[in-house]
Design a protein around this motif. Structure first.
Motif, mmCIF file in Angstrom:
data_model
loop_
_atom_site.group_PDB
_atom_site.id
_atom_site.type_symbol
_atom_site.label_atom_id
_atom_site.label_comp_id
_atom_site.label_asym_id
_atom_site.label_seq_id
_atom_site.Cartn_x
_atom_site.Cartn_y
_atom_site.Cartn_z
ATOM 1 N N VAL A 152 -10.765 -17.488 35.564
ATOM 2 C CA VAL A 152 -12.022 -16.966 35.796
ATOM 3 C C VAL A 152 -11.466 -15.671 36.907
ATOM 4 C CG1 VAL A 152 -14.032 -17.361 37.282
ATOM 5 C CG2 VAL A 152 -12.875 -19.248 36.208
ATOM 6 N N GLU A 153 -12.090 -14.462 36.102
ATOM 7 C CA GLU A 153 -12.052 -12.914 36.606
ATOM 8 C C GLU A 153 -13.382 -12.473 36.939
ATOM 9 O OE1 GLU A 153 -11.149 -12.466 32.850
ATOM 10 O OE2 GLU A 153 -9.437 -13.807 33.069
ATOM 11 N N GLN A 154 -13.400 -11.584 38.020
ATOM 12 C CA GLN A 154 -14.533 -10.947 38.631
ATOM 13 C C GLN A 154 -14.108 -9.324 38.071
ATOM 14 O OE1 GLN A 154 -17.451 -11.838 39.767
ATOM 15 N NE2 GLN A 154 -16.456 -14.043 39.844
ATOM 16 N N VAL A 155 -14.647 -8.857 37.158
ATOM 17 C CA VAL A 155 -14.638 -7.425 36.425
ATOM 18 C C VAL A 155 -15.558 -6.567 36.796
ATOM 19 C CG1 VAL A 155 -13.689 -6.578 34.394
ATOM 20 C CG2 VAL A 155 -13.240 -8.983 34.762
ATOM 21 N N ASP A 156 -15.042 -5.148 37.105
ATOM 22 C CA ASP A 156 -16.048 -4.066 37.321
ATOM 23 C C ASP A 156 -16.062 -3.315 35.766
ATOM 24 O OD1 ASP A 156 -17.432 -2.138 37.985
ATOM 25 O OD2 ASP A 156 -15.832 -1.095 39.282
ATOM 26 N N VAL A 157 -17.188 -3.231 35.450
ATOM 27 C CA VAL A 157 -17.311 -2.480 34.036
ATOM 28 C C VAL A 157 -18.429 -1.398 34.356
ATOM 29 C CG1 VAL A 157 -16.760 -4.486 32.548
ATOM 30 C CG2 VAL A 157 -19.057 -4.140 33.392
ATOM 31 N N GLY A 158 -18.578 -0.700 35.423
ATOM 32 C CA GLY A 158 -19.064 0.227 35.766
ATOM 33 C C GLY A 158 -20.768 -0.115 36.065
ATOM 34 N N GLU A 159 -21.084 -1.339 36.257
ATOM 35 C CA GLU A 159 -22.607 -1.929 36.648
ATOM 36 C C GLU A 159 -22.652 -2.010 38.052
ATOM 37 O OE1 GLU A 159 -23.187 -4.086 32.163
ATOM 38 O OE2 GLU A 159 -22.545 -5.073 34.151
ATOM 39 N N ALA A 160 -23.804 -2.478 38.194
ATOM 40 C CA ALA A 160 -24.110 -2.354 40.030
ATOM 41 C C ALA A 160 -23.107 -3.502 40.470
ATOM 42 C CB ALA A 160 -25.493 -2.774 40.184
ATOM 43 N N SER A 161 -22.999 -4.551 39.655
ATOM 44 C CA SER A 161 -22.217 -5.691 40.207
ATOM 45 C C SER A 161 -21.019 -6.276 39.149
ATOM 46 C CB SER A 161 -23.234 -7.060 40.644
ATOM 47 O OG SER A 161 -23.858 -7.468 39.576
ATOM 48 N N PRO A 162 -20.235 -6.804 39.577
ATOM 49 C CA PRO A 162 -19.014 -7.240 38.719
ATOM 50 C C PRO A 162 -19.476 -8.117 37.732
ATOM 51 C CG PRO A 162 -18.603 -7.873 40.875
ATOM 52 C CD PRO A 162 -19.612 -6.999 40.873
ATOM 53 N N ARG A 163 -18.754 -8.463 36.701
ATOM 54 C CA ARG A 163 -19.112 -9.573 35.817
ATOM 55 C C ARG A 163 -18.156 -10.506 35.876
ATOM 56 N NH1 ARG A 163 -21.535 -7.514 29.870
ATOM 57 N NH2 ARG A 163 -22.834 -5.956 30.503
ATOM 58 N N THR A 164 -18.598 -11.894 35.522
ATOM 59 C CA THR A 164 -17.608 -13.211 35.547
ATOM 60 C C THR A 164 -17.077 -13.176 34.306
ATOM 61 O OG1 THR A 164 -18.965 -14.214 37.438
ATOM 62 C CG2 THR A 164 -17.473 -15.433 35.958
ATOM 63 N N VAL A 165 -15.789 -13.300 34.071
ATOM 64 C CA VAL A 165 -15.283 -13.420 32.455
ATOM 65 C C VAL A 165 -14.392 -14.477 32.707
ATOM 66 C CG1 VAL A 165 -14.124 -12.222 30.922
ATOM 67 C CG2 VAL A 165 -15.514 -11.035 32.240
ATOM 68 N N VAL A 166 -14.213 -15.426 31.741
ATOM 69 C CA VAL A 166 -13.399 -16.501 31.701
ATOM 70 C C VAL A 166 -12.436 -16.332 30.447
ATOM 71 C CG1 VAL A 166 -13.252 -18.850 31.201
ATOM 72 C CG2 VAL A 166 -15.180 -18.169 32.371
#
Length: 282
Positions: free
Chosen positions: A200-214
């Motif tokens: 389970v990762e927290q990823v910064d893709v240039g948005e206001a908040s990071p996305r959760t990715v599995v």
């Protein structure tokens, strides 16, 4: 006026002869003792040189044998490669013939050498982020619904409808610019609480908040290599729940029979940069 000369005593002459003979014997003994040693040393040195020369010759013969074996193996592989190519071409021909008999039309795929231009109808700008995928799903849904509605009609018209539907699907060109692929930075990663093979990762893709990715990368990439690293992510996938955790994107990887690796973006890329493809401006 002549003086009488007294002859030497017999004992003096005998002693002198004995001493001279002993000196000669000693010198001869020394010469006889030194010459064989010198000859043995010379022969030993010559033998060492011969042995070294033979070693060099043996090494050269081994290298030559290895080179000859590699050349033979290379020729053998080239022959096998040519045979495999011929087999592949023959199988392609057979496949094309069978597809033609079934009524499937051949579609030329775009290649890197040719410049491909995509002509599409103007569409309103797509919003970035996960909301883009429902729109794409809505656009693709009508053809499926229409095909389902047409099934209850007469059997005689089904074949004609299928033949008409096939060209419409084949005429739809591949457009990879529909994929919202961005550069991202995996901030943190931890193991899924309910799945041993998932991160389970927290990823910064240039948005206001990071996305959760599995991601199912536990068996391929150690946890320490998942921390604070750059990656390429597909961001317009429909969010999906994986073992109780909602995943909002997908980490893109390259795989082979031996290993799986995360795609590394170019140096200088920052989170949020869009990944584009030549010939597909999007």
């Amino acid at each position: 006026g002549l003086a009488a000369v007294k002859p030497p005593a017999l004992s003096d002459t005998c002693w002198g002869c004995c001493s001279e003979s002993m000196f000669l014997a000693r010198s001869l003994f020394k010469m006889s003792s030194h010459n064989p040693l010198m000859r043995l040393e010379q022969r030993a040195a010559e033998a060492d040189q011969i042995i070294e020369y033979l070693k060099q010759q043996v090494q050269l013969l081994k290298e030559k044998a290895i080179i000859q074996a590699s050349v033979r193996e290379e020729k053998k592989l080239m022959v096998e490669n040519a045979k495999l190519k011929n087999d592949i071409e023959e199988l392609k021909k057979q496949l094309l013939e069978k597809e033609k008999k079934r009524g499937v039309r051949e579609v030329a795929m775009p290649s890197g050498d040719t410049n491909v231009k995509c002509i599409s109808k103007p569409t309103p700008p797509k919003p970035s982020g996960p909301s883009a995928s429902p729109a794409a799903a809505v656009q693709c849904a009508p053809p499926k619904d229409e095909s389902k509605k047409k099934k209850p009609e007469k059997k005689g018209g089904e074949k004609a409808e299928k033949k008409q539907a096939a060209p419409s699907q084949e005429d739809a060109k591949v457009d990879v610019s529909r994929l919202d692929m961005r550069v991202g930075r995996i901030i943190t990663a931890e193991k899924h609480p309910d799945a041993d093979s998932l991160y389970v990762e927290q990823v910064d893709v240039g948005e206001a908040s990071p996305r959760t990715v599995v991601s199912g990368l536990v068996k391929h990439i150690p946890l320490d290599q998942m921390q604070n690293r750059m990656a390429v992510l597909m961001c317009n996938l429909k969010p999906a729940k994986m073992r109780g955790v909602v995943s909002q994107a997908m980490v893109m990887c390259a795989s082979s029979p031996d290993k799986v690796e995360i795609l590394d973006p170019p140096s200088g890329a920052v989170p949020g940069d869009r990944v584009t493809f030549q010939g597909f401006p999007g």
